[in-house]
Design a protein around this motif. Structure first.
Motif, PDB file in Angstrom:
ATOM      1  N   GLY A   3      10.797  -6.655   0.369  1.00 53.05           N
ATOM      2  CA  GLY A   3       9.833  -5.821   1.015  1.00 53.05           C
ATOM      3  C   GLY A   3      10.429  -4.292   0.773  1.00 53.05           C
ATOM      4  N   VAL A   4       9.535  -3.494   1.456  1.00 52.68           N
ATOM      5  CA  VAL A   4      10.133  -2.114   1.297  1.00 52.68           C
ATOM      6  C   VAL A   4       9.610  -1.494   2.645  1.00 52.68           C
ATOM      7  CG1 VAL A   4       9.754   0.209   0.105  1.00 52.68           C
ATOM      8  CG2 VAL A   4       9.918  -2.039  -1.275  1.00 52.68           C
ATOM      9  N   ALA A   5      10.542  -0.594   3.171  1.00 55.19           N
ATOM     10  CA  ALA A   5      10.312   0.381   4.314  1.00 55.19           C
ATOM     11  C   ALA A   5      10.457   1.672   4.055  1.00 55.19           C
ATOM     12  CB  ALA A   5      11.226  -0.262   5.471  1.00 55.19           C
ATOM     13  N   GLU A   6       9.809   2.412   4.722  1.00 59.19           N
ATOM     14  CA  GLU A   6       9.964   3.802   4.689  1.00 59.19           C
ATOM     15  C   GLU A   6      10.288   4.676   5.834  1.00 59.19           C
ATOM     16  OE1 GLU A   6       7.229   6.927   2.479  1.00 59.19           O
ATOM     17  OE2 GLU A   6       6.347   6.765   4.580  1.00 59.19           O
ATOM     18  N   VAL A   7      11.505   5.411   5.835  1.00 61.31           N
ATOM     19  CA  VAL A   7      11.961   6.013   7.176  1.00 61.31           C
ATOM     20  C   VAL A   7      11.935   7.656   6.876  1.00 61.31           C
ATOM     21  CG1 VAL A   7      14.261   6.507   8.166  1.00 61.31           C
ATOM     22  CG2 VAL A   7      13.846   4.286   7.163  1.00 61.31           C
ATOM     23  N   GLU A   8      11.255   8.221   8.002  1.00 60.73           N
ATOM     24  CA  GLU A   8      10.767   9.423   8.022  1.00 60.73           C
ATOM     25  C   GLU A   8      11.480  10.186   9.191  1.00 60.73           C
ATOM     26  OE1 GLU A   8       6.967  12.268   8.418  1.00 60.73           O
ATOM     27  OE2 GLU A   8       6.427  10.327   8.362  1.00 60.73           O
ATOM     28  N   VAL A   9      11.650  11.302   8.718  1.00 58.89           N
ATOM     29  CA  VAL A   9      12.563  12.089   9.794  1.00 58.89           C
ATOM     30  C   VAL A   9      11.861  13.658  10.070  1.00 58.89           C
ATOM     31  CG1 VAL A   9      14.966  11.165   9.492  1.00 58.89           C
ATOM     32  CG2 VAL A   9      14.302  13.126   8.236  1.00 58.89           C
ATOM     33  N   VAL A  43      13.464   2.109   1.895  1.00 57.83           N
ATOM     34  CA  VAL A  43      14.823   1.203   1.533  1.00 57.83           C
ATOM     35  C   VAL A  43      13.883  -0.186   1.089  1.00 57.83           C
ATOM     36  CG1 VAL A  43      16.169   2.267   3.148  1.00 57.83           C
ATOM     37  CG2 VAL A  43      14.554   0.786   4.020  1.00 57.83           C
ATOM     38  N   GLY A  44      14.632  -0.508  -0.012  1.00 54.47           N
ATOM     39  CA  GLY A  44      14.095  -2.053  -0.574  1.00 54.47           C
ATOM     40  C   GLY A  44      15.078  -3.060  -0.584  1.00 54.47           C
ATOM     41  N   ALA A  45      14.851  -3.855  -1.244  1.00 63.07           N
ATOM     42  CA  ALA A  45      15.714  -5.171  -1.512  1.00 63.07           C
ATOM     43  C   ALA A  45      17.216  -4.683  -1.582  1.00 63.07           C
ATOM     44  CB  ALA A  45      15.242  -6.165  -2.518  1.00 63.07           C
ATOM     45  N   GLY A  46      18.318  -5.032  -0.823  1.00 59.16           N
ATOM     46  CA  GLY A  46      19.604  -4.695  -1.271  1.00 59.16           C
ATOM     47  C   GLY A  46      20.140  -3.362  -0.643  1.00 59.16           C
ATOM     48  N   ARG A  50       8.395   2.581   8.879  1.00 57.30           N
ATOM     49  CA  ARG A  50       6.902   1.895   8.577  1.00 57.30           C
ATOM     50  C   ARG A  50       7.139   0.899   7.288  1.00 57.30           C
ATOM     51  NH1 ARG A  50       6.209   7.159   7.230  1.00 57.30           N
ATOM     52  NH2 ARG A  50       4.665   7.698   9.153  1.00 57.30           N
ATOM     53  N   VAL A  51       6.418  -0.205   7.320  1.00 56.17           N
ATOM     54  CA  VAL A  51       6.629  -1.255   6.110  1.00 56.17           C
ATOM     55  C   VAL A  51       5.466  -0.710   5.133  1.00 56.17           C
ATOM     56  CG1 VAL A  51       6.268  -3.564   5.363  1.00 56.17           C
ATOM     57  CG2 VAL A  51       7.561  -2.934   7.307  1.00 56.17           C
ATOM     58  N   ILE A  52       5.894   0.008   3.609  1.00 53.97           N
ATOM     59  CA  ILE A  52       4.866   0.329   2.996  1.00 53.97           C
ATOM     60  C   ILE A  52       4.605  -1.096   1.734  1.00 53.97           C
ATOM     61  CG2 ILE A  52       5.376   2.573   3.447  1.00 53.97           C
ATOM     62  CD1 ILE A  52       7.093   2.623   1.102  1.00 53.97           C
ATOM     63  N   SER A  53       5.291  -2.016   1.802  1.00 46.79           N
ATOM     64  CA  SER A  53       5.066  -2.896   0.664  1.00 46.79           C
ATOM     65  C   SER A  53       3.762  -3.696   1.150  1.00 46.79           C
ATOM     66  CB  SER A  53       6.202  -3.670   0.541  1.00 46.79           C
ATOM     67  OG  SER A  53       6.618  -4.405   1.911  1.00 46.79           O
ATOM     68  N   TYR A  92      14.493  -8.239   6.984  1.00 44.89           N
ATOM     69  CA  TYR A  92      15.695  -7.368   6.952  1.00 44.89           C
ATOM     70  C   TYR A  92      16.673  -7.990   7.998  1.00 44.89           C
ATOM     71  CZ  TYR A  92      13.408  -5.086  10.937  1.00 44.89           C
ATOM     72  OH  TYR A  92      12.711  -4.939  12.080  1.00 44.89           O
ATOM     73  N   MET A  93      18.034  -7.758   7.618  1.00 45.51           N
ATOM     74  CA  MET A  93      18.913  -8.214   8.649  1.00 45.51           C
ATOM     75  C   MET A  93      19.528  -6.839   9.334  1.00 45.51           C
ATOM     76  SD  MET A  93      22.600  -9.867   7.805  1.00 45.51           S
ATOM     77  CE  MET A  93      21.826 -11.511   7.073  1.00 45.51           C
TER      78      MET A  93
END
Length: 122
Positions: A73-79, A87-90, A106-109, A115-116
């Protein structure tokens, strides 16, 4: 190659994002594994989480120093300055913004984000 990102609180009290270059060095472990790795860090716990598509965690600070490692999956981090990083796989995010304005996650996928979380020892 995975991305390594650090989210931290600056002198201005706001969260910021920066690329992180882990200090890789040669190693040989007791069972014979070898290669390059970072120094071993202490951890207080590890868990695996799932965040569904559309997940949104509004402004918050990290609850502790921790790594979050995206498995799928893919998340987005905003400051607070509007900077966003995906941030995606790996990919590995070191969350150290324990005070201040915090960040949004937020999850954008279209698929869940697995995630761990590795809670770092003090």
């Amino acid at each position: 190659m995975p991305n390594f990102v650090r989210c931290y609180t600056g002198d201005d009290g706001k969260s910021h994002l920066e690329d992180l270059n882990p200090p890789f060095e040669s190693f040989v472990d007791t069972e014979g594994a070898y290669g390059e790795g970072t120094p071993m860090l202490g951890a207080n716990g590890v868990n695996i989480r799932i965040a569904q598509p559309g997940y949104l965690l509004e402004w918050h600070c990290a609850p502790r120093r921790q790594y979050t490692i995206t498995l799928s999956g893919v998340a987005e981090v905003e400051v607070s300055d509007g900077t966003k990083r995906q941030v995606g796989a790996g990919d590995v995010l070191l969350a150290e913004d324990l005070t201040g304005a915090g960040h949004i996650t937020r999850v954008i996928s279209d698929e869940p984000r697995y995630y761990m979380v590795v809670a770092l020892a003090d």
